[in-house]
Write an enzyme that holds these catalytic residues in place. Structure first.
Site, PDB file in Angstrom:
ATOM      1  N   CYS A  60       0.847  -1.217   0.000  1.00  0.00           N
ATOM      2  CA  CYS A  60       0.000   0.000   0.000  1.00  0.00           C
ATOM      3  C   CYS A  60       0.870   1.250   0.000  1.00  0.00           C
ATOM      4  O   CYS A  60       0.591   2.212  -0.730  1.00  0.00           O
ATOM      5  CB  CYS A  60      -0.899   0.022   1.230  1.00  0.00           C
ATOM      6  SG  CYS A  60      -2.054  -1.347   1.298  1.00  0.00           S
TER       7      CYS A  60
HETATM    8  C1  BEZ Z   1       0.686  -4.731   1.735  1.00  0.00           C
HETATM    9  O1  BEZ Z   1       0.284  -3.604   1.491  1.00  0.00           O
HETATM   10  O2  BEZ Z   1       1.875  -4.992   1.811  1.00  0.00           O
HETATM   11  C2  BEZ Z   1      -0.310  -5.824   1.944  1.00  0.00           C
HETATM   12  C3  BEZ Z   1      -1.552  -5.537   2.474  1.00  0.00           C
HETATM   13  C4  BEZ Z   1      -2.462  -6.569   2.668  1.00  0.00           C
HETATM   14  C5  BEZ Z   1      -2.132  -7.870   2.313  1.00  0.00           C
HETATM   15  C6  BEZ Z   1      -0.887  -8.136   1.754  1.00  0.00           C
HETATM   16  C7  BEZ Z   1       0.034  -7.116   1.570  1.00  0.00           C
END
Ligand code: BEZ
Length: 166
Positions: free
Chosen positions: A49
């Site tokens: 994110c």
């Molecule tokens: C991430 O942003 O790294 C992430 C968020 C939710 C699940 C897997 C990765």
């Protein structure tokens, strides 16, 4: 009989009011007569994110050229979003200026069908579902023209979103 169904291309993007990092907004007033990219991401401070939000911020001039307003969403509080924006700016070398909706009570995520019901790991500390990676492209007349949904684990390619916008 009216069938309860999710949003489809050609539907009017539902209006909402929400707290964001740029203050309280009425969505239709916020986008005015411009294009809008409304996109959700699972949770503040997670690596994919953070990278995605940095990527969106770095192409801010591309959104402007296309008369497009960008607005993010995750099911976290405003306080969390504000701390996270500082972290994104520092780690990604960018300046996040677009608003992020603080949808901790999931009002907007529910309205737009963004909640994750297939990944049991994509939940908050209370076990409440977080969002998947949805993108809505919404036209100046508020009609939905594109819907993309990626699972939480997969980041998006925003050059592809620019391509579709063009
Ligand atoms: C991430 O942003 O790294 C992430 C968020 C939710 C699940 C897997 C990765």
């Amino acid at each position: 009989m009216t069938e309860k169904r999710g949003l489809r291309l050609g539907d009017v993007a539902p209006n909402f009011s929400a707290e964001t990092t740029a203050g309280k907004i009425d969505f239709h007033k916020f986008k005015e007569d411009k294009w809008a990219i409304l996109f959700s991401h699972p949770e503040d401070f997670t690596p994919v994110c953070t990278t995605e939000l940095g990527a969106v911020a770095k192409i801010s001039s591309e959104w402007e050229k296309r008369n497009t307003k960008v607005i993010g969403l995750s099911c976290n509080t405003l306080e969390s979003h504000e701390k996270w924006i500082s972290d994104i700016n520092e780690t990604q070398g960018c300046d996040v200026k677009f608003p992020i909706i603080a949808d901790a009570d999931r009002t907007v995520a529910t309205m737009y069908g963004m909640l994750d019901y297939q990944d049991a790991t994509n939940v908050d500390k209370k076990g409440m579902p977080l969002t998947v990676r949805s993108v809505f492209i919404i036209a100046p007349n508020n009609i939905i023209r594109l819907i993309i949904t990626y699972p939480a684990s997969c980041g998006r390619n925003f050059d592809e979103v620019l391509r579709v916008l063009d």
